[in-house]
Each structure stands twice: as C-alpha cells, then as structure tokens.
Design an enzyme around this catalytic site. Structure first.
Site, short mmCIF file in Angstrom:
data_model
loop_
_atom_site.label_atom_id
_atom_site.label_comp_id
_atom_site.label_asym_id
_atom_site.label_seq_id
_atom_site.Cartn_x
_atom_site.Cartn_y
_atom_site.Cartn_z
CB CYS A 2 -0.70 -0.22 1.03
SG CYS A 2 -1.94 -1.92 1.36
NE ARG A 27 4.36 1.96 -1.54
CZ ARG A 27 5.66 1.82 -1.88
NH1 ARG A 27 6.63 1.87 -1.86
NH2 ARG A 27 5.61 0.96 -0.28
CD1 TRP A 74 -2.16 -4.61 -4.75
CD2 TRP A 74 -1.09 -5.76 -3.43
NE1 TRP A 74 -1.57 -6.06 -4.76
CE2 TRP A 74 -1.56 -7.00 -4.42
CE3 TRP A 74 -0.56 -6.42 -2.12
CZ2 TRP A 74 -0.95 -8.02 -4.50
CZ3 TRP A 74 -0.13 -6.94 -2.15
CH2 TRP A 74 -0.13 -8.53 -2.71
CG ASN A 100 2.95 -0.84 2.81
OD1 ASN A 100 2.26 -2.04 2.67
ND2 ASN A 100 4.14 -0.08 2.22
N GLY A 101 1.60 -2.81 5.58
CA GLY A 101 2.33 -4.36 6.13
C GLY A 101 1.73 -4.98 6.65
CD GLU A 482 11.23 -9.85 -17.16
OE1 GLU A 482 11.35 -10.33 -16.34
OE2 GLU A 482 10.80 -8.90 -17.77
CE LYS A 486 8.12 -6.14 -17.40
NZ LYS A 486 8.56 -7.80 -16.78
CD GLU A 489 4.74 -8.10 -15.03
OE1 GLU A 489 4.39 -8.03 -13.47
OE2 GLU A 489 5.78 -7.84 -15.07
CG HIS A 505 12.89 -33.75 -22.41
ND1 HIS A 505 13.32 -34.63 -22.55
CD2 HIS A 505 13.64 -32.50 -22.44
CE1 HIS A 505 14.44 -34.57 -22.59
NE2 HIS A 505 14.39 -33.76 -23.11
CE LYS A 606 8.55 -0.72 -9.84
NZ LYS A 606 8.70 -1.43 -11.61
C1 AGP Z 1 8.04 -6.86 -12.44
O1 AGP Z 1 7.41 -6.96 -13.37
C2 AGP Z 1 7.45 -7.69 -11.54
N1 AGP Z 1 6.32 -6.24 -11.38
C3 AGP Z 1 7.50 -8.07 -10.25
O2 AGP Z 1 7.90 -9.37 -10.32
C4 AGP Z 1 9.06 -7.56 -9.44
O3 AGP Z 1 9.65 -8.16 -10.43
C5 AGP Z 1 9.09 -8.65 -8.29
O4 AGP Z 1 8.08 -8.57 -7.97
C6 AGP Z 1 10.52 -8.47 -7.66
O5 AGP Z 1 10.52 -6.78 -6.39
P1 AGP Z 1 11.80 -6.26 -6.82
O6 AGP Z 1 12.56 -6.17 -7.48
O7 AGP Z 1 11.71 -5.03 -5.66
O8 AGP Z 1 12.28 -6.81 -5.43
#
Ligand code: AGP
Length: 611
Positions: A2, A27, A74, A100-101, A482, A486, A489, A505, A606
């Site tokens: 959050c 966030r 969040w 937040n937490g 990766e 992308k 997400e 396989h 984020k």
């Molecule tokens: C990145 O595209 C993602 N949203 C997510 O996987 C991110 O890489 C992961 O949460 C790690 O975050 P950080 O690099 O801030 O530790």
C-alpha cells in the site's frame, strides 16, 4: 503493498495528500482514503476503486485541514471495499490510522478487543491495530501509549496516525515497511517513498525499523520504540522531478522502456569513469575478499529472479565462481547450505520485497556477506547489506519492471568483469574487449526501439490466442521467462517461458496454429545456435506460428518464422540486454491491443512488501 502519505502544513493539506496518493497509486490501487482533524471528531473520506473515485467523493463532500493522512490500498486482509479501506478509525473517531504491512498477531489482538466489547466494521488487520492503539492511548501521554501499542504488535508496519487530542500533529512509525519523513517549504511530510512527495521536499529522513516520528508545527522528533530520542539523519533529495512524470509518453512503462539506453549509458559512465577501469564505489569489497569468495548464492523474486539467472551464467563464465540461484520465497523456507565463504547476492528494484528481505536476514544469520543490487537508496535491503551496487535507474513507476531489469543485468556484467579481472580469470585484453562491447549495448537497444512500429504490428497479430510460448537457450533462457512474465502481467494473456531444449520433453504437445511461439535465436556462433534452429524446425513442422527474435542478416530463420524481429549482432552473453527490449515492446503492444491498464495491471503491486 500500500501507499501512505501524511502532512502537517500551514495551509490546506488535502490537495497535497491527494497528489501524494496519485504518485503512490502504482503501489496499490484497489481503494483509497484520507482523514483530517474535524471541529469535533476526526473526519475521513474513503472510496473503493481508483483514486478518481475518492476525488469525486471529495468534490461532493470536501475536507480541509492543516494536518492529515492518506492511503492507497493493495488488499491483503479483506476484499477491496470501502469498509476495508484506510484510514481506519476507532468507534469514537478520536484516532485515524493508515498502514502498509501486515500485523501477524492481529487475531490475537482482536480476541482481546472483542472481549473488551470492541466492535469491528472491517476484516482488516489495520482496524484491529487502530482499536488497540486507541485503547492504549486513551489515557496519559499519547506517545507512550502509541509505543506500548506497537510493542504488542508483531509483523510489519509503516503507519501514519492522527488523533483528536493533538489536531496539528501526525505520528509515524516503521517496522519492516518503508517510510520516510520529509520537509520542505509547504510543511512536513510522511510517505511510503520519495516520489510521493518529490516536488515538495528538499530533504528526507529514511526512518529505521523500530523508529517513530512526531511531526508538528514545532518540527520533527524521532524516537526509538523505547522512547529514546534519536538524531534525525537528513538526506538531500536528488531525484529530478521529471522522473515522476511520463514526459509525454502514453504510459510510464513506455517511457521507462525508452529510457533504457540512457540508464545503461549512465551506469557505464558512473561505474566506468573514463571508459577503461570499472569502479564500483558502494561495493566496498577488497580484492582480497573478492578472491576469497568460494560460492555465490543469488536470491530474488519475479523479474529480478530472471536477472539472477542471467547473473549466474555470466559470473560462472568469467570468474570461475560456482553460483546458485533461488527464489526468495523458496530460499527462506528451505535449509540452504551457506556459510561465510558464500557471498549472497540479493537483486531487487525496490529493496522492500518481503521474501528477498527475509532471505537476506537468513543469510546474515548464517554469517554470509551480502551484496545487494538495488535501485532504491535507503531501502530496507540496502540497510541490511554489506556491499551494494546501485542500479541508478531512477524511480520506476510502471508496475512491470523494464529499465530496472536491464540495469540489473548491466550491474551483473560490471560486477562480473570486475571480479573476473581481480581473480585473474579475465586477462586485461579480454576484459577491455568485453567492456567495449558492453558499452555498445545502448546503441543496440536504440536500434530495437527504432523498430517499435514493426513490433507493434507483430504484437497485433498474436495477442488474441489463449496463450503464448517463449523459448530461449543459455543466456536467453532467462529472457524467455522474463518475456513471458511481461506478457502475463500487463496483457493478461497467459504465457509460458521455457528452455528450448526442454520443448521435446512435453510442451511440444501444445504446438498448434493458435499458439504463437516466440523464439529467441540470436546465437549464431556455436552448437547452441544450431540447436535453437532445430527447435524452431520442430515447432514449424507441427504447424506452430513462430515469432523469431533474430540477429540482423541471419537468414536461417527465413521460411521458418511467420514474423522476424531483427536485432543488432551482439556477443551472446550481452545479447539479452537487447533482446529483452523487443520482448518488452511485444508485451506492451499486446497489452495495448487488449486494452489493459499497462502502468497498473490488475492485482499487481510494484513491490510485494508482504508475504
Ligand atoms: C516485475 O515486472 C514484477 N512486477 C515483479 O515480479 C517484481 O520483479 C518482483 O516483485 C520483485 O520486485 P523487486 O525487484 O522490487 O524485489
């Protein structure tokens, strides 16, 4: 994760709170709210959904005060709804809290409160903490009661608190979740991170775990949890404001994709002054220590984990050090065989990812030196680390990581060349050649960015299917993973990254004419290059639709791939920094075609500061 913000000023703080929340929306964005002191009890406005809903509510029912707190959520406990949104208040509306937490012992505290007759309106741990603080501060000195209440809580928190008894005061507290205090001409601030209050502060304090702060018209006081006053360590804010604006791009993510040549060039200028010798000022690791490293364990999450996989290949190739990688969420719950001869490297854009942080604390407990590759100075991870390489990518606002990722890859390359040279594994001449090729990477990325329209067209043909398969080998296998992440997400189209050699396989059963298969085949030198082409032939023979990421002039893919995205020739070990940009753009334009919210994809945050 959050976002929280708070302010004590001389004029109406609500516009500042709303601006801060807008800057924090990346966030978490499933509900938002603000609270200020009222003529009698405290007053709040809360709304489910994006910040615009709260703005509407404030238009129809305004608030105004010279002190207040705000929150963008969040959801962790309780679905996104108005009743679960922050700020939470006690029944008498004497106290308001944003958080937040996660309070891990909230049920235990809740039972005690229920026995005392307290009623609850939400499902959140934060409301439990709010009632607990209200009871502990009902009598006597507020700060003493606040400290006592926090002493009963277990878990992680960044808190903003206001209460009726001190209408011009904001309290803050931090344990395990980031929280900064800032000061500027308009007043005093608290925020989850610097970009939230960037235009209004010139100095900040990064609160440490277990610290509290009291902001009032007389200034800022910092205390430890036992009440001992702490000296405030002010840090000058050097982030340029442009970092927090999309600078004319349609989204932050597109801006950040295009920033990558500048970010990498900036890293190389900073860490290779004069272009010849690598100098990593925050590494603080003597040549002797570097020579003494017997093993490396790299731990991270999400996109940062794919950077770890890349780093492992690079480090093993050029330094002779054996390297393992693991996901933070796995590493922290297994029994890893690490000791003080193992350098543990954490990779994290935010420096606040709970699973990565917990893993690092474990590593320190085992006596391991910790190196962090991180984008945020003052973050929890940086504070836990012995050695640091800052990725210096600037604030990354898009939730899906792009420039921070290629900056992580660059950081691994610089660390590897430095370590390889110090350990005598890389001769000076070879090191110089590699460094020169690395310095040419930004130009290669520029070339790919120049093919954006072509990539958008390819994305337009392949985004409708139920899934997509990404294949790569060796240095480009992590890029296949990766690229798939992308796509998932931001476009919400399922995608799977796979080692191309593993196709036979099992996944080969998936191949049909509806499944786009993105093949990274930029290797042209050795057996892996041939093997990758063979894998593509296997796909083609079964009617699969191939999108190839191929080296300019490589005709082997002609007739094999339905679409080819050509990229400039680069040494295989550096090719991922260029290839991944093509994959970022592919995902971006698939998402645009599917109409998703690219900067703030659903359900994501984020930085995942909770487990
Ligand atoms: C990145 O595209 C993602 N949203 C997510 O996987 C991110 O890489 C992961 O949460 C790690 O975050 P950080 O690099 O801030 O530790």
């Amino acid at each position: 994760m959050c976002g929280i913000v708070g302010m004590v000023g001389r004029e109406d703080v609500v516009p500042y709170l709303m601006e801060g929340l807008k800057r924090l929306e990346y966030r978490g964005y499933d509900s938002a709210g603000v609270a200020v002191p009222g003529p009698e009890e405290l007053q709040s406005r809360r709304a489910v959904g994006r910040l615009a809903a709260l703005e509407q509510k404030l238009l129809s029912s305004p608030l105004s005060a010279t002190c207040g707190i705000g929150h963008t959520r969040w959801a962790t406990h309780g679905e996104p709804s108005e009743r679960n949104s922050h700020p939470h208040m006690d029944a008498a509306k004497n106290l308001a809290v944003v958080h937040n937490g996660i309070i891990e012992n909230y049920l235990e505290l809740k039972d005690t409160l229920i026995e005392a007759g307290v009623g609850f309106l939400s499902d959140t741990d934060t409301e439990v903490l709010t009632h607990h603080i209200a009871r502990k501060t009902a009598d006597g000195d507020f700060l003493d009661g606040f400290r006592a209440a926090l002493g009963d809580a277990r878990g992680a928190y960044a808190l903003g608190v206001i209460h009726r008894g001190e209408p011009g005061v904001v309290y803050a507290a931090r344990l395990g979740s980031p929280l900064i205090v800032g000061r500027g001409p308009a007043g005093l601030f608290i925020a989850s991170d610097v970009p939230a209050i960037l235009p209004h502060v010139d100095q900040v304090i990064y609160l440490k775990d277990g610290e509290l702060a009291r902001l009032s018209e007389t200034g800022i006081e910092v205390f430890s949890l036992d009440g001992t006053p702490q000296s405030a360590e002010w840090v000058k804010v050097d982030l340029e404001d442009h970092a927090a604006d999309a600078a004319g791009f349609e989204t932050f993510m597109l801006k950040e994709i295009h920033e990558q040549p500048r970010v990498i060039r900036g890293l190389l200028e900073k860490y290779v002054p004069g272009g010849k010798e690598i100098h990593l000022p925050d590494l603080s690791m003597s040549d002797e220590v570097l020579r003494g490293i017997e093993r490396i364990m790299i731990v991270s999450c999400g996109t940062a984990y794919y950077a770890a996989m890349y780093g492992r290949l690079l480090i093993e190739k050029f330094t002779g050090i054996p390297v393992e990688t693991d996901l933070g969420s796995e590493f922290r719950y297994r029994d890893p065989k690490i000791a003080k001869n193992t350098l543990v490297i954490a990779v994290s854009q935010s420096g606040e990812t709970a699973d990565t942080l917990a893993s690092i604390k474990m590593a320190r407990g085992a006596g391991c030196p910790v190196l962090s590759i991180c984008n945020v100075a003052g973050s929890s991870l940086v504070r836990e680390s012995d050695h640091i390489i800052y990725t210096r990518a600037g604030p990354e606002i898009g939730v899906a990581s792009t420039k921070a990722f290629t900056a992580q890859l660059t950081a691994f390359a610089l660390f590897t060349l430095h370590a390889g040279k110090v350990r005598g594994e890389l001769r000076a001449a070879e090191n110089a050649v590699l460094l020169r090729e690395l310095q040419d990477i930004p130009n290669g990325i520029h070339y790919v960015l120049g093919r954006e329209d072509e990539i958008r067209e390819v994305a337009g043909k392949h985004h409708e299917g139920p899934s997509a398969l990404y294949l790569g080998r060796r240095f480009n296998y992590p890029m296949a993973l990766e690229g798939a992440l992308k796509n998932k997400e931001i476009s919400y189209q399922h995608a799977e990254g796979y080692a191309a050699g593993e196709m036979k396989h099992g996944p080969i059963a998936l191949i049909n004419e509806y499944l786009p298969v993105i093949c990274i085949c930029t290797e042209t030198e050795d057996e892996v290059a041939e093997k990758m082409i063979s894998n593509m032939r296997e796909v083609d023979a079964r009617g699969g639709r191939i999108i190839a990421i191929a080296t300019q002039g490589d005709t082997r893919v002609d007739g094999l791939a339905e679409d080819v995205i050509h990229v400039p020739r680069a040494r295989e070990c550096f090719s991922p920094l260029i290839n991944v940009v093509a994959l970022q753009l592919l995902a971006y334009y698939a998402a645009q075609a599917r109409g998703t919210d690219i900067d703030k994809p659903r359900n994501l945050a984020k930085s995942v500061t909770v487990e």
